[in-house]
Scaffold this motif. Structure first.
Motif, PDB file in Angstrom:
ATOM      1  N   HIS A   1       0.911  -1.109  -0.104  1.00  0.00           N
ATOM      2  CA  HIS A   1       0.106   0.137   0.190  1.00  0.00           C
ATOM      3  C   HIS A   1       0.949   1.100  -0.069  1.00  0.00           C
ATOM      4  O   HIS A   1       0.332   2.270  -0.824  1.00  0.00           O
TER       5      HIS A   1
ATOM      6  N   GLY B   1       2.534   1.728  -3.479  1.00  0.00           N
ATOM      7  CA  GLY B   1       1.539   1.903  -4.444  1.00  0.00           C
ATOM      8  C   GLY B   1       1.102   3.303  -4.309  1.00  0.00           C
ATOM      9  O   GLY B   1       1.052   3.921  -5.391  1.00  0.00           O
ATOM     10  N   GLN B   2       1.025   3.908  -3.211  1.00  0.00           N
ATOM     11  CA  GLN B   2       0.556   5.438  -3.085  1.00  0.00           C
ATOM     12  C   GLN B   2       1.801   6.256  -3.385  1.00  0.00           C
ATOM     13  O   GLN B   2       1.509   7.373  -4.015  1.00  0.00           O
TER      14      GLN B   2
ATOM     15  N   VAL C   1       4.025   5.548  -5.985  1.00  0.00           N
ATOM     16  CA  VAL C   1       4.076   5.650  -7.428  1.00  0.00           C
ATOM     17  C   VAL C   1       2.781   6.321  -7.946  1.00  0.00           C
ATOM     18  O   VAL C   1       3.091   7.234  -8.722  1.00  0.00           O
ATOM     19  N   ARG C   2       1.851   6.215  -7.267  1.00  0.00           N
ATOM     20  CA  ARG C   2       0.615   6.984  -7.578  1.00  0.00           C
ATOM     21  C   ARG C   2       1.024   8.554  -7.742  1.00  0.00           C
ATOM     22  O   ARG C   2       0.658   9.419  -8.397  1.00  0.00           O
ATOM     23  N   ARG C   3       1.492   9.220  -6.632  1.00  0.00           N
ATOM     24  CA  ARG C   3       1.829  10.385  -6.201  1.00  0.00           C
ATOM     25  C   ARG C   3       2.872  10.936  -7.068  1.00  0.00           C
ATOM     26  O   ARG C   3       2.826  12.031  -7.965  1.00  0.00           O
TER      27      ARG C   3
ATOM     28  N   VAL D   1       3.382   9.588 -10.139  1.00  0.00           N
ATOM     29  CA  VAL D   1       2.958   9.601 -11.653  1.00  0.00           C
ATOM     30  C   VAL D   1       2.012  10.965 -11.762  1.00  0.00           C
ATOM     31  O   VAL D   1       2.090  11.615 -12.722  1.00  0.00           O
ATOM     32  N   GLU D   2       1.118  11.241 -10.529  1.00  0.00           N
ATOM     33  CA  GLU D   2       0.515  12.498 -10.755  1.00  0.00           C
ATOM     34  C   GLU D   2       1.284  13.697 -10.813  1.00  0.00           C
ATOM     35  O   GLU D   2       0.829  14.828 -11.377  1.00  0.00           O
TER      36      GLU D   2
ATOM     37  N   GLN E   1       2.252  14.032 -14.279  1.00  0.00           N
ATOM     38  CA  GLN E   1       1.331  14.234 -15.279  1.00  0.00           C
ATOM     39  C   GLN E   1       1.122  15.767 -14.959  1.00  0.00           C
ATOM     40  O   GLN E   1       0.683  16.619 -16.036  1.00  0.00           O
TER      41      GLN E   1
END
Length: 60
Positions: A40, A43-44, A46-48, A50-51, A54
């Motif tokens: 978790h 994953g969080q 990586v999500r941050r 990527v955001e 972007q």
């Protein structure tokens, strides 16, 4: 950003995410951390990242 600065920023992000998820993460060895909790956190992170990427590279 230099290597040490990047490493420090990722370390800070890891602890910030863990705190937000309610995971007890300590400096050093975290052998008691479940694979689920570690996943978790990663994953969080990586999500941050990527955001952030972007947001920086979006053309409006």
């Amino acid at each position: 950003m230099q290597y040490n600065e990047s490493k420090s920023a990722l370390e800070n992000m890891k602890f910030e995410v863990a705190r937000e998820l309610g995971v007890n993460l300590v400096k050093g060895y975290n052998g008691n951390l479940s694979s689920k909790d570690a996943g978790h956190i990663g994953g969080q992170m990586v999500r941050r990242m990527v955001e952030d990427y972007q947001r920086q590279h979006s053309s409006t």
